[in-house]
Design a protein around this motif. Structure first.
Motif, PDB file in Angstrom:
ATOM      1  N   PRO A  20     137.691  63.042 106.338  1.00 44.60           N
ATOM      2  CA  PRO A  20     136.700  64.120 106.448  1.00 44.60           C
ATOM      3  C   PRO A  20     135.305  63.534 106.597  1.00 44.60           C
ATOM      4  CG  PRO A  20     137.230  63.747 104.152  1.00 44.60           C
ATOM      5  CD  PRO A  20     138.111  62.819 104.947  1.00 44.60           C
ATOM      6  N   LYS A  21     134.310  64.393 106.594  1.00 41.92           N
ATOM      7  CA  LYS A  21     132.926  63.943 106.613  1.00 41.92           C
ATOM      8  C   LYS A  21     132.591  63.249 105.285  1.00 41.92           C
ATOM      9  CE  LYS A  21     131.389  67.592 109.778  1.00 41.92           C
ATOM     10  NZ  LYS A  21     132.755  68.149 110.048  1.00 41.92           N
ATOM     11  N   PRO A  22     131.513  62.479 105.238  1.00 41.68           N
ATOM     12  CA  PRO A  22     131.180  61.736 104.016  1.00 41.68           C
ATOM     13  C   PRO A  22     131.089  62.590 102.756  1.00 41.68           C
ATOM     14  CG  PRO A  22     129.872  60.917 105.836  1.00 41.68           C
ATOM     15  CD  PRO A  22     130.605  62.120 106.352  1.00 41.68           C
ATOM     16  N   ASP A  23     130.718  63.864 102.915  1.00 40.70           N
ATOM     17  CA  ASP A  23     130.601  64.734 101.743  1.00 40.70           C
ATOM     18  C   ASP A  23     131.924  65.410 101.378  1.00 40.70           C
ATOM     19  OD1 ASP A  23     130.881  66.579 103.773  1.00 40.70           O
ATOM     20  OD2 ASP A  23     129.019  67.670 103.349  1.00 40.70           O
ATOM     21  N   GLY A  24     133.001  65.044 102.069  1.00 39.45           N
ATOM     22  CA  GLY A  24     134.307  65.617 101.778  1.00 39.45           C
ATOM     23  C   GLY A  24     134.613  66.901 102.515  1.00 39.45           C
ATOM     24  N   LEU A  56     129.250  73.373 114.526  1.00 34.64           N
ATOM     25  CA  LEU A  56     129.935  73.010 113.291  1.00 34.64           C
ATOM     26  C   LEU A  56     130.190  71.519 113.165  1.00 34.64           C
ATOM     27  CD1 LEU A  56     132.644  75.838 113.055  1.00 34.64           C
ATOM     28  CD2 LEU A  56     130.358  75.780 112.038  1.00 34.64           C
ATOM     29  N   SER A  57     129.880  70.764 114.212  1.00 33.67           N
ATOM     30  CA  SER A  57     130.183  69.335 114.233  1.00 33.67           C
ATOM     31  C   SER A  57     131.643  69.110 113.838  1.00 33.67           C
ATOM     32  CB  SER A  57     129.263  68.570 113.275  1.00 33.67           C
ATOM     33  OG  SER A  57     129.466  67.174 113.373  1.00 33.67           O
ATOM     34  N   ILE A  58     132.532  69.702 114.629  1.00 32.85           N
ATOM     35  CA  ILE A  58     133.947  69.708 114.277  1.00 32.85           C
ATOM     36  C   ILE A  58     134.534  68.307 114.240  1.00 32.85           C
ATOM     37  CG2 ILE A  58     134.368  72.047 115.103  1.00 32.85           C
ATOM     38  CD1 ILE A  58     135.651  70.730 117.634  1.00 32.85           C
ATOM     39  N   ASP A  59     135.581  68.178 113.437  1.00 28.46           N
ATOM     40  CA  ASP A  59     136.279  66.909 113.303  1.00 28.46           C
ATOM     41  C   ASP A  59     137.450  66.797 114.273  1.00 28.46           C
ATOM     42  OD1 ASP A  59     134.967  65.651 110.800  1.00 28.46           O
ATOM     43  OD2 ASP A  59     135.368  67.723 110.223  1.00 28.46           O
ATOM     44  N   VAL A 134     148.860  65.823 109.104  1.00 28.10           N
ATOM     45  CA  VAL A 134     147.515  65.265 109.206  1.00 28.10           C
ATOM     46  C   VAL A 134     146.876  65.395 107.834  1.00 28.10           C
ATOM     47  CG1 VAL A 134     145.236  65.455 110.253  1.00 28.10           C
ATOM     48  CG2 VAL A 134     147.280  65.820 111.652  1.00 28.10           C
ATOM     49  N   ASN A 135     146.566  64.264 107.232  1.00 27.76           N
ATOM     50  CA  ASN A 135     145.953  64.245 105.907  1.00 27.76           C
ATOM     51  C   ASN A 135     144.468  63.941 106.055  1.00 27.76           C
ATOM     52  OD1 ASN A 135     145.520  64.118 103.106  1.00 27.76           O
ATOM     53  ND2 ASN A 135     145.891  61.913 103.095  1.00 27.76           N
ATOM     54  N   THR A 136     143.640  64.851 105.576  1.00 28.01           N
ATOM     55  CA  THR A 136     142.191  64.652 105.655  1.00 28.01           C
ATOM     56  C   THR A 136     141.589  64.348 104.289  1.00 28.01           C
ATOM     57  OG1 THR A 136     141.536  66.949 105.231  1.00 28.01           O
ATOM     58  CG2 THR A 136     142.168  66.374 107.496  1.00 28.01           C
ATOM     59  N   GLY A 137     142.433  64.266 103.273  1.00 26.81           N
ATOM     60  CA  GLY A 137     141.921  64.124 101.918  1.00 26.81           C
ATOM     61  C   GLY A 137     141.627  65.490 101.323  1.00 26.81           C
ATOM     62  N   THR A 138     140.736  66.223 101.940  1.00 26.45           N
ATOM     63  CA  THR A 138     140.410  67.581 101.506  1.00 26.45           C
ATOM     64  C   THR A 138     141.588  68.528 101.729  1.00 26.45           C
ATOM     65  OG1 THR A 138     138.059  67.241 101.999  1.00 26.45           O
ATOM     66  CG2 THR A 138     138.840  69.534 101.868  1.00 26.45           C
ATOM     67  N   ALA A 139     142.264  68.365 102.844  1.00 30.38           N
ATOM     68  CA  ALA A 139     143.400  69.226 103.184  1.00 30.38           C
ATOM     69  C   ALA A 139     144.519  68.371 103.762  1.00 30.38           C
ATOM     70  CB  ALA A 139     142.977  70.282 104.195  1.00 30.38           C
ATOM     71  N   GLU A 140     145.741  68.806 103.513  1.00 29.23           N
ATOM     72  CA  GLU A 140     146.880  68.274 104.245  1.00 29.23           C
ATOM     73  C   GLU A 140     147.382  69.386 105.160  1.00 29.23           C
ATOM     74  OE1 GLU A 140     149.481  64.696 102.846  1.00 29.23           O
ATOM     75  OE2 GLU A 140     149.614  66.293 101.343  1.00 29.23           O
ATOM     76  N   ILE A 141     147.539  69.043 106.440  1.00 32.83           N
ATOM     77  CA  ILE A 141     147.939  70.015 107.439  1.00 32.83           C
ATOM     78  C   ILE A 141     149.322  69.629 107.935  1.00 32.83           C
ATOM     79  CG2 ILE A 141     147.275  71.187 109.562  1.00 32.83           C
ATOM     80  CD1 ILE A 141     144.413  70.198 109.104  1.00 32.83           C
TER      81      ILE A 141
END
Length: 316
Positions: A20-24, A56-59, A134-141
């Motif tokens: 994710p982004k640096p702020d999670g 939104l500066s999407i990932d 896909v694991n983003t840390g914040t979410a697992e998809i």
């Protein structure tokens, strides 16, 4: 773009790490049922996706399937890949990883072509597998291959042929997939558990509920506290809240051709939003909150939902 790949212990669910982004926080777009060489307002939807992606500066971008109409890709060199994907989603903000699943129309073509690493070399954004995480840390998809669950596709018909290579024997394939999905969900410690499939579970659109998914997949999702089930298949945008859990059912199937006026009960319990036109969805997540927004082809916000791990509210 940083995507680290490795194969998990599960044969069906390969795993990708997408930080994710640096702020999670995390933001991405969801589009489904789109690949029509720019027609049926596909190009107009793509323009608005580009604008929102920049804002939104999407990932990354998620595709809920039916990526290429009418009958998938003929092979790895089918020009439809360029005409319906590379040449349409040209905005700078959309030059991020695309994570896609197969839809029923994709299975009518050469499914192995869409899954091929050669397409990934043709356009580095493209990633389509049958089922994966896909694991983003914040979410697992969790991306799930839903087409093989549907009985009617296996009935003999003169109208459509499906490419079942890699799926047969069917029941063995489905049993393994369900076992791996359940295991992966149980092991997940992510703040948000999101499942992506092409077919509907809850829907008032043209296809309605997919009986086989309600019977075989929904109990696994509910037992493992899945937050969102996101699908395409019905060519519309909709949001339905579960009446048996905190799960939200989200349809983003308005990537090109929409089915105006083709819906069932607008008074269905749990229905929060329905739109029978083209558009897409955006999601913004952090460890405790999520914002889900549906957009039309002019960029207008049609419906917005704020979720938290404790409660959710709907903002019109």
């Amino acid at each position: 773009m940083l995507v680290v790949f490795y194969v998990s212990a599960s044969a069906e669910f390969r795993r990708f790490e997408h930080p994710p982004k640096p702020d999670g926080s995390l933001s991405f777009l969801v589009i489904g049922d789109w690949g029509r060489r720019g027609t049926y307002n596909q190009s107009e939807v793509a323009v608005q996706m580009g604008s929102m992606g920049e804002k939104l500066s999407i990932d990354f971008v998620v595709s809920t399937g039916d990526n290429f109409y009418e009958n998938g890709l003929r092979g790895i060199h089918d020009p439809a890949f360029l005409y319906s994907f590379t040449d349409i989603y040209t905005a700078k903000s959309l030059q991020k990883q695309w994570y896609a699943v197969l839809g029923n129309h994709d299975y009518r073509g050469n499914t192995k072509a869409q899954l091929s690493t050669i397409l990934r070399r043709t356009d580095r954004r493209w990633l389509c597998l049958r089922s994966y995480i896909v694991n983003t840390g914040t979410a697992e998809i969790f991306f799930v291959d839903t087409t093989p669950f549907v009985d009617k596709y296996f009935e003999k018909t003169k109208h459509h042929k499906y490419d079942w290579r890699g799926v047969l024997p069917r029941e063995k394939y489905l049993t393994k997939l369900l076992k791996d999905l359940e295991s992966a969900l149980k092991l997940s410690v992510a703040s948000w558990k999101i499942v992506i499939g092409h077919h509907t579970i809850r829907s008032i659109g043209h296809h309605g509920e997919t009986r086989e998914l309600v019977t075989r997949i929904l109990p696994i999702l509910e037992a493992n506290d899945v937050d969102l089930y996101i699908n395409g298949h019905d060519h519309c945008l909709q949001h339905i809240s579960s009446n048996t859990s905190s799960m939200q059912f989200l349809t983003s199937g308005g990537g090109s051709k929409a089915w105006k006026g083709d819906y069932h009960d607008l008074n269905q319990e749990g229905l929060k939003f329905y739109y029978d036109g083209q558009g897409f969805m955006s999601l913004q997540l952090n460890p405790t909150n999520a914002k889900i927004v549906f957009h039309d082809i002019a960029g207008k916000v049609l419906h917005s939902t704020n979720l938290s791990k404790q409660r959710y509210s709907v903002v019109m």
